[in-house]
Write a protein that holds these residues in place. Sequence first.
Motif, PDB file in Angstrom:
ATOM      1  N   CYS A 117       0.850  -1.219   0.000  1.00  0.00           N
ATOM      2  CA  CYS A 117       0.000   0.000   0.000  1.00  0.00           C
ATOM      3  C   CYS A 117       0.866   1.242   0.000  1.00  0.00           C
ATOM      4  O   CYS A 117       0.619   2.182  -0.766  1.00  0.00           O
ATOM      5  CB  CYS A 117      -0.850   0.088   1.265  1.00  0.00           C
ATOM      6  SG  CYS A 117      -1.930  -1.274   1.511  1.00  0.00           S
ATOM      7  N   LEU A 118       1.885   1.242   0.857  1.00  0.00           N
ATOM      8  CA  LEU A 118       2.726   2.440   0.969  1.00  0.00           C
ATOM      9  C   LEU A 118       3.498   2.679  -0.328  1.00  0.00           C
ATOM     10  O   LEU A 118       3.683   3.825  -0.745  1.00  0.00           O
ATOM     11  CB  LEU A 118       3.684   2.323   2.158  1.00  0.00           C
ATOM     12  CG  LEU A 118       3.018   2.332   3.539  1.00  0.00           C
ATOM     13  CD1 LEU A 118       4.035   2.022   4.630  1.00  0.00           C
ATOM     14  CD2 LEU A 118       2.340   3.668   3.828  1.00  0.00           C
ATOM     15  N   ALA A 119       3.923   1.589  -0.971  1.00  0.00           N
ATOM     16  CA  ALA A 119       4.644   1.726  -2.242  1.00  0.00           C
ATOM     17  C   ALA A 119       3.741   2.367  -3.291  1.00  0.00           C
ATOM     18  O   ALA A 119       4.149   3.280  -4.009  1.00  0.00           O
ATOM     19  CB  ALA A 119       5.132   0.367  -2.712  1.00  0.00           C
ATOM     20  N   GLN A 120       2.486   1.908  -3.340  1.00  0.00           N
ATOM     21  CA  GLN A 120       1.533   2.475  -4.315  1.00  0.00           C
ATOM     22  C   GLN A 120       1.269   3.952  -4.057  1.00  0.00           C
ATOM     23  O   GLN A 120       1.037   4.716  -4.976  1.00  0.00           O
ATOM     24  CB  GLN A 120       0.203   1.718  -4.244  1.00  0.00           C
ATOM     25  CG  GLN A 120       0.234   0.433  -5.039  1.00  0.00           C
ATOM     26  CD  GLN A 120      -1.062  -0.348  -4.911  1.00  0.00           C
ATOM     27  OE1 GLN A 120      -1.955   0.027  -4.159  1.00  0.00           O
ATOM     28  NE2 GLN A 120      -1.153  -1.441  -5.639  1.00  0.00           N
ATOM     29  N   MET A 121       1.286   4.331  -2.786  1.00  0.00           N
ATOM     30  CA  MET A 121       0.991   5.728  -2.423  1.00  0.00           C
ATOM     31  C   MET A 121       2.242   6.612  -2.465  1.00  0.00           C
ATOM     32  O   MET A 121       2.169   7.811  -2.187  1.00  0.00           O
ATOM     33  CB  MET A 121       0.418   5.781  -1.005  1.00  0.00           C
ATOM     34  CG  MET A 121      -0.943   5.145  -0.889  1.00  0.00           C
ATOM     35  SD  MET A 121      -1.409   5.004   0.843  1.00  0.00           S
ATOM     36  CE  MET A 121      -3.068   4.381   0.700  1.00  0.00           C
ATOM     37  N   GLY A 122       3.384   5.986  -2.735  1.00  0.00           N
ATOM     38  CA  GLY A 122       4.628   6.750  -2.810  1.00  0.00           C
ATOM     39  C   GLY A 122       5.222   7.098  -1.454  1.00  0.00           C
ATOM     40  O   GLY A 122       6.071   7.978  -1.339  1.00  0.00           O
ATOM     41  N   HIS A 123       4.790   6.375  -0.394  1.00  0.00           N
ATOM     42  CA  HIS A 123       5.288   6.669   0.961  1.00  0.00           C
ATOM     43  C   HIS A 123       6.288   5.626   1.453  1.00  0.00           C
ATOM     44  O   HIS A 123       6.757   5.713   2.580  1.00  0.00           O
ATOM     45  CB  HIS A 123       4.138   6.670   1.978  1.00  0.00           C
ATOM     46  CG  HIS A 123       3.183   7.796   1.828  1.00  0.00           C
ATOM     47  ND1 HIS A 123       3.571   9.098   1.673  1.00  0.00           N
ATOM     48  CD2 HIS A 123       1.831   7.817   1.843  1.00  0.00           C
ATOM     49  CE1 HIS A 123       2.498   9.862   1.583  1.00  0.00           C
ATOM     50  NE2 HIS A 123       1.440   9.115   1.666  1.00  0.00           N
TER      51      HIS A 123
END
Length: 147
Positions: A63-69
């Motif tokens: 999820c964080l990878a998809q959100m750029g975080h």
Amino acid sequence: MKITEALIAEHVVFHNLFDYIERTLPRMKTLGEVKLMAGLLESALAAHAKAEDELILAPLEHCLAQMGHQEKFHHEHEEIDRNLNLVHAARDLAKARTLLRNAVDFSRRHFDSEERILFPIAEEMLKPDTLTALASSWKKQREVDPL
Ligand SMILES: [Fe+2]
Ligand SMILES: [Fe+2]
């Protein structure tokens, strides 16, 4: 209890510790006092960051990878560590005080972004049972590796 609640409770303790450091820093008279305080903070923060890395960042990796975080929070944990190491390397009191104040400021901003961004993502993306199971892991980790 959810993992997010456990970590927010730890944040409350750290906010008190940050307040104490900011209050007492101008009265610290020796380099040794400032370094002792930095060492205490470093040790407590290392246990907290380890719990977050394993119990929040790892389960949310996709999820964080998809959100750029994805890199942001890991990177900030390393940066907090680096800031506190600089205090240990300082040769004079004024420099050590400034570095410790910077480390506390940076840590406060990091905690704030976790409370505003990371923990709400965890509550939204992870199932209630998962949040509870991760809190049980946190509890076990604290038994082995107390603050
Ligand atoms: Fe963190
Ligand atoms: Fe945190």
